[in-house]
Design an enzyme around this catalytic site. Structure first.
Site, PDB file in Angstrom:
ATOM      1  N   ASP A  47       0.842  -1.497  -0.058  1.00 38.53           N
ATOM      2  CA  ASP A  47       0.496   0.260   0.080  1.00 38.53           C
ATOM      3  C   ASP A  47       0.686   0.796   0.256  1.00 38.53           C
ATOM      4  O   ASP A  47       2.261   0.843  -0.389  1.00 38.53           O
ATOM      5  CB  ASP A  47      -1.041  -0.010   0.521  1.00 38.53           C
ATOM      6  CG  ASP A  47      -2.061   0.733   1.009  1.00 38.53           C
ATOM      7  OD1 ASP A  47      -2.183   2.321   0.556  1.00 38.53           O
ATOM      8  OD2 ASP A  47      -3.360   0.275   1.217  1.00 38.53           O
ATOM      9  N   HIS A  50      -3.483   3.998  -3.423  1.00 40.64           N
ATOM     10  CA  HIS A  50      -2.373   3.369  -2.222  1.00 40.64           C
ATOM     11  C   HIS A  50      -1.182   3.173  -3.022  1.00 40.64           C
ATOM     12  O   HIS A  50      -1.224   1.854  -2.851  1.00 40.64           O
ATOM     13  CB  HIS A  50      -3.650   2.636  -2.291  1.00 40.64           C
ATOM     14  CG  HIS A  50      -4.587   3.281  -1.148  1.00 40.64           C
ATOM     15  ND1 HIS A  50      -4.922   2.635  -0.212  1.00 40.64           N
ATOM     16  CD2 HIS A  50      -6.014   2.461  -2.098  1.00 40.64           C
ATOM     17  CE1 HIS A  50      -6.076   3.277  -0.059  1.00 40.64           C
ATOM     18  NE2 HIS A  50      -6.848   3.355  -0.804  1.00 40.64           N
ATOM     19  N   GLU A  57     -10.659   3.780  -3.159  1.00 42.12           N
ATOM     20  CA  GLU A  57      -9.922   5.202  -3.061  1.00 42.12           C
ATOM     21  C   GLU A  57      -9.705   6.070  -3.845  1.00 42.12           C
ATOM     22  O   GLU A  57      -8.592   6.795  -3.321  1.00 42.12           O
ATOM     23  CB  GLU A  57      -9.677   5.264  -1.629  1.00 42.12           C
ATOM     24  CG  GLU A  57     -10.773   4.769  -0.623  1.00 42.12           C
ATOM     25  CD  GLU A  57     -10.104   5.003   0.723  1.00 42.12           C
ATOM     26  OE1 GLU A  57     -10.669   5.320   1.542  1.00 42.12           O
ATOM     27  OE2 GLU A  57      -8.740   4.429   1.200  1.00 42.12           O
TER      28      GLU A  57
END
Lengths: 555, 555
Positions: free
Chosen positions: A217, A271, A336
């Site tokens: 990540d 990410h 996201e």
């Protein structure tokens, strides 16, 4: 995937206080009230020609557990009242395991990574009250492994004896859903291989069959990928916080031998801030401040997916990763994505202006390239829900979608015809409820408050608000641990026994689950895990654990 | 007790990213920017005539920590950038510790159990930048112990060297409040002595000086009390879940040598169901159902305090317990008395009718008898807030009151003139937020939701809504762990580093605490604890821990 249940739940509720501590509950179970004990020479006979070594290893582990669990019955006296019954009990001297005549003999490890919906976990297990041999049969070594796991949960320990009070026992079992998973984030904080091994063991004990490994990540890149070693070299927390190819091979092999497929996730294009350590030119808004303007959490940084060099890099990365993992599935993430980051990035904006593409069009090209690389490698893509619900990208029909933001979004994904793995934060996020973790924020709460109790996960309805056809798209579900506030120190207590609740929900199926009768068995899960070295927590005072039902709300 | 602070917080904020990882922060601290490293032969010289053995032991532990902590600095590179400074650094070869000329030489263990407000934890510590000897001075061996604890937090490790970058260091320190505590419930679930030892060690590292031991409750009675051994024999979870008198003596001695007083609590007259195992006739509504009609949690059961035999039994019990514990304090509990239980109890009602007493009058007699026994034994009683706010019982002026239901109740207790230890569930309960634990209750939440973050405890105002005079009644405060959902498996992760937040609040005082600058130091607390074998959890991703401030809300 509609659960197909053979329901023969004959005696389990009637003999509630002494029911064998099976978890997940078999779909069909009948028990008696005769005591049986294992002979000291108890053996498991493998009646399988050309049986694979991982089956023998599973048999050996089962025999070890039978004698070393030493789990006393969770009743007042811890089995002392069974002494007479035990001393009068007949002996069970062996379990014979065999495959159906028609079955091809393959290893558990091979079968564990078969196409998800073709894996055959079914088995039948019969323990006669006469003390003659117990019999376990299946169509696959994977099914035999599930049956061995069940067998090891049938017995308690008292004063040197390993026994059951419930012979004869007849079990016919198979999972309601093909996907029972657990997701672990090894980027926010790193977990040594030994922690993964222990977690895989615990997963296998409750018949979880997919390890969704969110391995990298924005915070760290612990995965050493051949051809891309600079990513871990510059992005791991330290040289000792790296999963080398041999570590990965070991984890995959360890998992597969326990019936678990390892689904790796390289979350893209968001990410990915940490990739900037090796390739600063590939990452937009890397480390930009304030981070909240361009990321959901620090540090900011996302792949510049508008750039051909980044598209090629990422596609090649997925090709390389695909070679490391035998699973049919690879997750490309896709959650996201922060548009502000790209709005502020001159490189991205320059390319969009030059090509005349929108950001969404570029994202579509990027996704087609990465998923194209997966397709070439024979992999099925897995994505987070935003790729379906928030972006207009081309996805193959077989794409598996994990719904995380809210269980209420499952219907919208299913309406688009995609297969779904339940991963909703409102039911299955193990990290919720421990307060906010960003600094200088005294009143900060957990974004996904409150804490998700095992009861909440356990009573989730996998087909809520779905039509019959949409329900067929549900592959199963999983608990997930994001590790902003977790590390090796609290891995076991945060995960166990809570994550066992989804394991039973998706194996046994919601029709057979009951939160009231589950609790005593879940105590058994926790106690047995402890006996096997996993720090599963107490769900209640021991006083309650020893008195099933007495601490119920209205008892 | 108003905090009297000598504030000389000169450089700590300016050199924030490299501040030594002191916790709790000394009340006066000045640091420089010169590197110093320990010589391999570094020694701590005890310049105290007739120094007690526990001081030598503390010195030995400090020397061990200095070399075995091996805590690398929490910055990117983990100290690699310090290599040159270290190799150029002068050597520090010794620390000399001594008492003020006027000081009587007593052991840490004796001083740890002195009257609370007469304990002298103060010390001065000076580390010159020249490499000449460091000096630690105090008025008491207890103060020397606090200084040694501070000294062991001043150094980091890199590549074989133990060093600081911040010489000269000058510290003058003493606590803002005399009581910094931690409460553990060992009844709902049992903790082996080794868990208590580890917890006491961790407590001492953050200068907590009171272990409030809620040793028994309704679920189990693990305390073996001479003359009352049947209580544990019949009420402990098992023969191996008992604290024998020698275990207790060991725990007291282990704690005292670490500057910690052990305050035992025998909660009465409620929370005593388990006494019915040995003395069924002493307990009203023992195990009555539904439990919710006569208790806040299962099992129901409270002492029949109307009965003279029970009054005598309980007073004698406290006399016996008082002999086991050298502390000046003993808690008689007094929380959550359930009146319904007595309304339904024919024995209680019969006695009340016969004597013409009200239940409250009988409670007063009972309390006077138990507190009278404590007074005879030279003990000061500690009670929960209900004894002051909900009941009309006679309490001596020196009674210490723990406010747990809500911090808003502190003012009412102080207005009655009682000393207060902050123990409020809305700030200091470590068990909150993990969901309900009673069975058959799928939607059950934690009664004291939400989870109490370290930030919330840390930003608590000890004198909120109090007058200056009332503020003098605040002795300090503590974190508390009720163990319905805890056991050895999650003790460390639930407690640490969160409980360190109250330790600093009540040592350093609220005027000097700052939640933003505290976080990097609290990371250090957690990391150092792990190096010493305590499973303190991660408060953030390691990425953030290595970049102080960068993961702050608005960074």
């Amino acid at each position: 995937m509609v659960p197909k249940l053979t329901f023969a739940f004959v005696t389990v509720l009637a003999t509630f206080s002494s029911v064998d501590a099976l978890w997940p509950l078999p779909t069909s179970l009948s028990t008696g009230s005769t005591a049986l004990r294992l002979t000291p020479q108890f053996d498991i006979q493998v009646d399988v020609k050309g049986a694979p070594s991982d089956l023998y290893e599973a048999v050996a582990r089962t025999k070890t557990y039978l004698w070393t669990d030493k789990l006393e019955r969770l009743v007042v006296g811890r089995g002392s009242e069974d002494a007479t019954a035990i001393s009068n009990a007949k002996y069970l001297s062996s379990l014979t395991i065999s495959l159906a005549d028609s079955a091809e003999v393959r290893s558990i490890s091979e079968e564990a990574v078969d196409e998800l919906e073709s894996r055959d976990d079914s088995y039948t297990l019969s323990i006669p009250e006469t003390g003659s041999d117990a019999v376990l049969k299946a169509n696959s070594t994977l099914g035999l492994f599930r049956g061995l796991t069940t067998f090891s949960q049938l017995f308690y320990y008292y004063n040197g004896e390993v026994y059951t009070l419930e012979a004869p026992i007849q079990i016919t079992d198979k999972p309601a859903y093909p996907y029972r998973g657990f997701m672990l984030d090894t980027s926010r904080n790193y977990f040594p291989v030994s922690d993964l091994e222990r977690t895989l063991d615990a997963m296998s004990w409750v018949k979880i069959n997919n390890f969704h490994w969110h391995v990298v990540d924005s915070q760290s890149f612990p995965l050493q990928i051949p051809g891309f070693t600079d990513l871990a070299e510059k992005g791991a927390y330290s040289a000792s916080s790296i999963y080398s190819p041999s570590d990965v091979a070991h984890i995959i092999s360890y998992a597969a031998a326990r019936g678990i497929d390892v689904i790796v996730e390289i979350d893209t294009p968001g990410h990915t801030a940490i990739i900037s350590e090796a390739h600063p030119e590939y990452v937009a808004c890397a480390g930009s401040t304030p981070w909240a303007s361009s990321a959901n959490e620090p540090p900011a940084g996302q792949l510049r997916f508008t750039e051909p060099v980044v598209v090629n890099f990422t596609a090649d990365l997925f090709t390389a990763v695909s070679k490391m993992f035998p699973s049919k599935f690879v997750s490309t993430g896709g959650d996201e994505l922060n548009v502000n980051c790209y709005d502020q990035d001159s490189v991205t904006q320059g390319t969009l202006n030059k090509t005349g593409q929108t950001l969404e069009q570029a994202l579509d090209s990027f996704t087609q390239a990465t998923h194209g690389a997966l397709a070439k490698a024979g992999k099925t893509p897995v994505v987070w829900e935003e790729m379906v619900l928030d972006h207009n990208v081309t996805l193959s029909n077989d794409t598996v979608v994990m719904v995380w933001i809210s269980s209420e979004n499952v219907a919208a994904v299913a309406q688009k015809g995609f297969k779904v793995v339940h991963s909703a934060s409102d039911y299955f996020y193990l990290d919720c409820g421990a307060g906010g973790w960003v600094g200088s924020y005294p009143a900060g709460n957990s974004w996904c408050d409150p804490f998700k109790t095992w009861q909440r996960s356990y009573t989730f309805d996998p087909t809520a608000n779905l039509t019959a056809d949409e329900s067929k798209l549900i592959l199963g579900g999983q608990h997930l641990l994001w590790t902003e506030q977790s590390g090796p120190e609290n891995l076991d207590p945060v995960v166990w026994p809570r994550a066992a609740s989804s394991a039973e929900l998706f194996w046994t199926g919601p029709a057979l689950t009951n939160v009231t009768t589950a609790l005593p068995r879940l105590h058994d899960v926790a106690f047995r895990m402890r006996q096997r070295g996993v720090n599963a927590i107490s769900l209640q005072p021991l006083w309650c654990a020893l008195r099933p039902g007495v601490c119920d709300l209205t008892a």
